[in-house]
Enzyme design. Structure first.
Site, PDB file in Angstrom:
ATOM      1  N   HIS A 233      -5.180   5.803   5.258  1.00  0.00           N
ATOM      2  CA  HIS A 233      -4.933   4.777   6.292  1.00  0.00           C
ATOM      3  C   HIS A 233      -5.541   5.084   7.653  1.00  0.00           C
ATOM      4  O   HIS A 233      -4.965   4.771   8.703  1.00  0.00           O
ATOM      5  CB  HIS A 233      -3.421   4.491   6.429  1.00  0.00           C
ATOM      6  CG  HIS A 233      -3.165   3.061   6.815  1.00  0.00           C
ATOM      7  ND1 HIS A 233      -1.940   2.592   7.232  1.00  0.00           N
ATOM      8  CD2 HIS A 233      -3.995   1.992   6.848  1.00  0.00           C
ATOM      9  CE1 HIS A 233      -2.023   1.309   7.496  1.00  0.00           C
ATOM     10  NE2 HIS A 233      -3.272   0.918   7.270  1.00  0.00           N
TER      11      HIS A 233
ATOM     12  N   CYS B 216       2.218   2.888  10.989  1.00  0.00           N
ATOM     13  CA  CYS B 216       1.510   3.845  10.126  1.00  0.00           C
ATOM     14  C   CYS B 216       0.162   4.332  10.638  1.00  0.00           C
ATOM     15  O   CYS B 216       0.009   5.504  10.960  1.00  0.00           O
ATOM     16  CB  CYS B 216       1.276   3.235   8.745  1.00  0.00           C
ATOM     17  SG  CYS B 216       2.754   2.622   7.944  1.00  0.00           S
TER      18      CYS B 216
END
Ligand code: NAG
Ligand code: NAG
Ligand code: NAG
Ligand code: NAG
Ligand code: NAG
Ligand code: NAG
Ligand code: NAG
Ligand code: NAG
Length: 486
Positions: A134, A78
């Protein structure tokens, strides 16, 4: 571009069809709107346009009426992929090549890099992000509204509960910079779609819109409203049935968002990019079959994304683009699609002229990852040059080919067995990595190893502090994961 210049270029477009000049200019004379959708942990075989068992009519229509990107690569995990989308740099240049940014680590995408929303803001765009960030949040300067986004609705960390919006016991849900404690019980896919529609409907049409939509779906935890799970009565295992429902909920959200783009009159001048951030997680119901491996591995199943573009500027809609693309290319490519001057001093290349005209990709090689951390839980290093791919050492935890309902007891890759091994594949003949040809083609191994070594010299050390930073503790911030401790 001043109005006179735009009109002049449009005139050129009409008279001479000068492809590269015309690309930058949307029909109305102002830059096109850009909607960049990221699906989290979505597998190669988890979309209807690759797998007829998946119910994704909206995604499939956009893909089939747009340009399917058949060789579009991302990082195996990610935050590395998201950092590459935003910065145009390989994660091994920014210290983000090892695993992901963890909640308690004082780490973010380096602040001296001008990122995609800042580039588009400079071109006059209204810029909004809805969903998962993120890219780090320990300092306010790391967070979206301090890095070029006009607004942020979403969460900072890797994952959380879809209904309570908590992770590791604490809330992570924000409206710009304020914690939003009022949404317990609302499924995030609904919420994010509604917020995207609000932004589309209230958008000032005199300005171009950049909407970055990194959805929570379909990362774990496996949670979905019953009506979507019920779309897959024939799937026996509960996890896979729910996971497929999560994909269909995402598809429904995308359908609602495209309807809003159409009814608000923006769609004709909108370019949509859809991509996964990495392959499906094979132990969490993701499906990359027939590709090898999955999330966390440098095999194709972890890195070759389900992806397409749709809409404004694509001159050959309804085709498949087979050129090589890497996550780092989206910053320069979208800058060019927006009519701006793309950066040339980063890892990413401007692929807009070739994707928009369906001509061969100028990209001929890329690095899957290079992780010099002593414990590479994900793949250590791999490179592709032309049709060939070399994996140097540990490829990541899952090295087989997995059909989701058959994943019961998989053998995991033992680091010791693979540490000093090379694997070589010819992806043109063998896209599913069934035949390691490293022993029969030692010269090709040497050639790719030398190229990888050239990249490795440019790497920085992984920025991956092992111990939790006690200053990150959400109890110090009203029980919310919050910036302010680095
Ligand atoms: C950002 O700062 C780092 C560390 O000082 C440096 O190595 C890097 O070259 C800088 N990057 C840019 C794009 O200025
Ligand atoms: C976020 O802040 C921007 C700029 O201050 C403001 O225009 C916008 O309305 C805010 N967004 C939300 C969702 O509150
Ligand atoms: C965010 O907060 C602003 C200002 O408090 C409010 O107007 C807006 O509706 C909120 N947006 C969302 C998405 O909750
Ligand atoms: C959310 O609501 C549930 C059910 O009402 C409750 O058990 C839980 O504590 C709430 N969570 C948060 C973070 O407020
Ligand atoms: C899409 O819109 C329909 C109709 O308004 C609604 O029932 C559905 O819940 C929406 N789906 C999502 C995922 O937002
Ligand atoms: C959008 O484009 C289509 C086809 O080119 C055209 O028929 C339609 O009128 C356009 N709609 C708007 C709102 O410009
Ligand atoms: C899984 O397979 C391995 C060997 O392949 C075996 O040692 C292990 O006991 C199996 N685990 C389960 C839960 O069946
Ligand atoms: C996409 O790539 C696969 C190889 O993985 C190939 O079999 C397929 O023909 C390609 N699709 C198109 C439409 O080019």
């Amino acid at each position: 571009m001043p109005t006179g210049a735009v009109m002049f270029v449009q005139l050129l477009c009409t008279v001479w069809v000068v492809v590269n000049l015309c690309d930058g200019v949307a029909a109305a004379g102002s830059p096109r709107h850009i909607v960049f959708i990221v699906a989290d942990d979505l597998g190669w075989n988890d979309v209807g346009f690759h797998n007829p068992d998946m119910i994704t009519p909206n995604i499939d229509r956009l893909a089939r009426e747009g340009v399917i990107l058949n060789q579009s690569y991302v990082q195996p995990l990610c935050s590395p992929s998201r950092s590459a989308f935003m910065s145009g740099y390989y994660p091994f240049k920014t210290g983000l090549q090892h695993l992901v940014i963890v909640n308690y680590q004082p780490v973010c995408l380096p602040l001296n890099i001008t990122i995609l929303p800042q580039k588009l803001k400079d071109l006059g765009y209204a810029t909004h992000i809805i969903g998962k960030w993120h890219n780090g949040f320990c300092n306010w300067n790391c967070t979206p509204t301090y890095r070029g986004f006009d607004s942020f609705f979403g969460y900072y960390n890797a994952m959380e509960d879809y209904y309570t919006h908590t992770t590791a016991g604490f809330l992570d849900y924000r409206n710009n910079t304020s914690a939003d404690k009022t949404e317990n019980g609302t499924y995030s896919t609904y919420r994010f779609a509604d917020e995207a529609i609000n932004i589309i409907e209230s958008h000032d049409k005199s300005r171009p819109l950049f909407l970055y939509l990194p959805f929570q779906a379909v990362h774990i935890p496996i949670e979905v409203p019953q009506k979507y799970e019920a779309m897959y009565p024939n799937i026996q295992t509960e996890g896979r049935r729910k996971y497929c429902g999560m994909v269909s909920a995402l598809d429904d959200a995308i359908g609602n968002i495209t309807k809003a783009l159409t009814s608000s009159g923006l769609m004709n001048d909108t370019l949509i990019l859809f991509t996964a951030d990495n392959g499906g997680w094979v132990t969490e119901n993701g499906n990359n079959y027939p590709l090898r491996g999955g999330k966390v591995t440098v095999y194709e199943g972890g890195t070759r994304a389900a992806a397409f573009m749709y809409g404004s500027g694509l001159q050959k809609p309804g085709t498949v683009y087979d050129g090589m693309i890497h996550a780092v290319d989206w910053l320069p490519t979208l800058t060019a699609a927006a009519g701006g001057t793309p950066v040339t001093d980063r890892d990413g290349m401007n692929l807009w002229p070739s994707i928009s005209a369906s001509s061969p990709s100028p990209r001929t090689e890329f690095v899957y990852n290079y992780d010099s951390h002593p414990f590479p839980e994900e793949g250590h290093a791999a490179i592709r040059v032309g049709d060939y791919k070399l994996i140097d050492g540990y490829p990541g935890l899952y090295n087989g080919w997995y059909k989701p309902e058959q994943v019961t007891n998989m053998s995991l890759t033992n680091i010791k067995d693979w540490a000093t091994k090379y694997q070589l594949f010819n992806l043109k003949d063998d896209p599913n990595e069934r035949h390691d040809i490293s022993t029969s083609q030692p010269d090709m191994v040497k050639k790719l190893a030398a190229r990888l070594a050239w990249y490795e010299k440019q790497a920085v050390s992984p920025n991956f502090p092992e111990l939790p930073d006690p200053k990150s503790n959400p109890q110090l911030y009203d029980n919310v994961w919050s910036p302010g401790w680095c």
